[in-house]
Write an enzyme that holds these catalytic residues in place. Structure first.
Site, PDB file in Angstrom:
ATOM      1  N   LYS A  92      99.927 -59.272   1.859  1.00 26.51           N
ATOM      2  CA  LYS A  92     100.155 -57.927   2.321  1.00 26.51           C
ATOM      3  C   LYS A  92     101.635 -57.821   2.975  1.00 26.51           C
ATOM      4  CE  LYS A  92      98.163 -54.920   6.045  1.00 26.51           C
ATOM      5  NZ  LYS A  92      97.240 -55.013   6.985  1.00 26.51           N
ATOM      6  N   SER A 173      94.244 -50.652   6.384  1.00 28.76           N
ATOM      7  CA  SER A 173      95.837 -50.985   6.104  1.00 28.76           C
ATOM      8  C   SER A 173      96.047 -51.911   4.980  1.00 28.76           C
ATOM      9  CB  SER A 173      96.532 -51.267   7.450  1.00 28.76           C
ATOM     10  OG  SER A 173      96.237 -52.646   7.905  1.00 28.76           O
ATOM     11  N   SER A 197      90.824 -53.534   9.226  1.00 26.88           N
ATOM     12  CA  SER A 197      91.830 -53.383   8.170  1.00 26.88           C
ATOM     13  C   SER A 197      91.512 -54.282   7.025  1.00 26.88           C
ATOM     14  CB  SER A 197      93.298 -53.714   8.512  1.00 26.88           C
ATOM     15  OG  SER A 197      94.035 -53.143   7.673  1.00 26.88           O
TER      16      SER A 197
END
Length: 517
Positions: A92, A173, A197
């Site tokens: 990420k 996210s 998330s």
């Protein structure tokens, strides 16, 4: 006629690697069916074919193939670093990498900034021989910046989408890491979770999501949100990934007799009852209940339990803690940058930059469609000034007590005997079970089960107490063996261009929703 992107998975030296587990890939590498460089090129080609519509990857590593060739050279010399030797992965875009790529949390303001070193988790994976393919997209600043926003959107990466149905929300996210694994753009990925998330996007993208106990994995080098809730987590794809990774355990457990003695709880009023009453998710509920019936038939004991209510004063909320932590934690991270061209040193600078570049960054409400409320969540954090006052301390104590000893731990102790885990549907009632586990800082795993009527995958998750992570992986693998693997992505609505809003709409005054951070 435009038929859209080529969604076929390229073969690797004639080998079909779609849905292949890490164990399978490693076996093929060891047998010489293809090299790590071949495998890396294959995943890069897959990304080139479909990332234009999925937007799962924000940036590719220009050195990925060269790194893979180095791992091939080591293999030829008889040196294998670990079972991850030569295996490509993504991280990420809030997990720092000291290389030719950017680490920006999806925001243009950190382009050109340099980190002092790899995040500790990246360093360990490199040492293990894994090949870093690139950075995955995310909800900008890990969904922290606004109360109502386009989930899975960042100014750098655009709108990330779900490969099962591109018009449907890919989750929290860590959407890019989940979508990339689901679409076979890498073998595994790393995301981060504050609340939901990793678990939510893993569940909605049909992959395994493993969120470890907070503190078990290092957060050094990760753009933070809350040191009290943040953890680095993993998203994994492939047919029966866990089953093949824990084959010895599965061999012992899949027999009818050996399921006997295992005991699980179903939190009813707080979770399953809501799922049963949700008519829009009826297929989900029926499918998960059928799976639980199969576990019972195999000898597992599954008991209805309760997680005590965590009702309290509005100030006793997760966000009361997060907004203070974020102010302090992001300042500490920014202070560690070795180069900072836009001079972003604090949350004040972040807010000012977004206002100055509002056409692109939506710092002012109503100036960018992705952020109708601008950056109101940042502004609430800014107003806190990072002061850990009595309200903050009381809120932190409250959410821990209500989700730990009076919550998950209480539910796990049934009639004085410990359970092997709590079974929960991830998406029921807005992900309430995930939020409870997040506030407790406890471990959780989700296993893909099926695809709902809306075209979006769903799974069955297990929650455990602190540092019982190994039980989740083992029993998750056992459940995966019963399920038999996930349906493959269909790329439905491949030309979708909609926004996918979550949170509190502008006309409703409330504290930010805790989901998906």
């Amino acid at each position: 006629m435009d038929t859209g992107p080529d969604t076929r998975m390229p073969t690797c030296r004639g080998v079909d690697i779609e849905e292949a587990s890490i164990t399978q890939l490693q076996r093929w590498l060891q047998d010489g069916r293809f090299s790590a460089a071949d495998l890396t090129e294959c995943y890069l080609e897959r990304t080139r074919r479909i990332n234009g519509v999925l937007r799962a990857v924000i940036e590719l590593n220009p050195d990925a193939v060269d790194i893979a060739r180095e791992r091939d050279g080591e293999r030829q010399r008889g040196f294998l670093r670990s079972p991850l030797h030569g295996i490509p992965f993504l991280v990420k875009d809030n997990i720092a990498t000291k290389d030719k790529m950017q680490t920006t949390a999806g925001s243009t303001m950190l382009i050109g900034a340099e980190v002092p070193e790899d995040a500790e988790v990246v360093k360990l994976l490199r040492e293990a021989g894994a090949v870093l393919l690139g950075h995955a997209n995310l909800s900008e600043w890990a969904s922290m910046r606004a109360t109502y926003y386009a989930e899975a959107y960042s100014s750098r990466g655009g709108q990330s989408r779900n490969p099962y149905d591109l018009a449907e929300n890919p989750g929290g996210s860590s959407c890019g890491p989940a979508a990339a694994v689901a679409a076979n753009m890498c073998a595994f990925s790393l995301g981060t979770e504050t609340d939901s998330s990793v678990i939510l996007p893993a569940d909605r993208n049909g992959v395994v999501g493993i969120k470890p106990t907070v503190g078990l994995t290092s957060r050094e080098g990760v753009i933070p949100e809350s040191h009290n809730l943040d953890t680095v987590a993993c998203e994994l794809g492939g047919e029966k990934w866990l089953t093949r990774s824990y084959s010895d355990f599965i061999t012992q457990l899949v027999g009818l007799k050996n399921w006997k003695g295992s005991r699980f709880g179903m939190p009813w009023k707080r979770v399953w009852e809501k799922a049963a009453l949700d008519k829009s998710a009826r297929t989900q509920y029926q499918s998960l209940q059928a799976l639980i019936d199969r576990l019972r038939a195999a000898g597992a004991e599954v008991i209805q339990v309760e997680i005590p209510s965590a009702e309290g004063h509005p100030e006793h909320s997760e966000y009361t803690v997060v907004k203070v932590d974020f102010y302090n934690d992001v300042k500490k991270y920014l202070a560690g940058l070795t180069i900072n061209p836009n001079n972003i040193r604090s949350l004040e600078d972040v807010v000012e930059y977004n206002i100055k570049h509002t056409e692109r960054e939506g710092g002012v409400p109503g100036t960018h469609p992705a952020w109708p409320t601008g950056q109101d969540s940042f502004e609430k954090s800014l107003a806190s000034k990072g002061i850990e006052d009595e309200t903050y301390k009381s809120a932190l104590s409250f959410i821990r007590q209500k989700t730990r000893e009076e919550g998950i731990d209480a539910a796990l102790c049934h009639e004085g005997k410990p359970l092997d885990g709590l079974l929960v549907p991830v998406q029921a009632d807005g992900g309430v079970a995930v939020q409870i586990a997040a506030q407790a800082g406890y471990a959780m795993i989700t296993i893909p089960v099926d695809v709902g009527d809306d075209g979006v995958p769903f799974g069955l998750a297990i929650i455990q107490t602190a540092f019982e992570d190994d039980k989740l992986v083992k029993y998750g693998a056992a459940i995966e063996a019963v399920v038999g693997g996930r349906p493959r992505p269909t790329f439905r609505n491949i030309h979708a261009d909609n926004w996918m809003y979550v949170g509190v709409p502008p006309d409703e005054k409330n504290e930010p929703a805790s989901r998906a951070r």
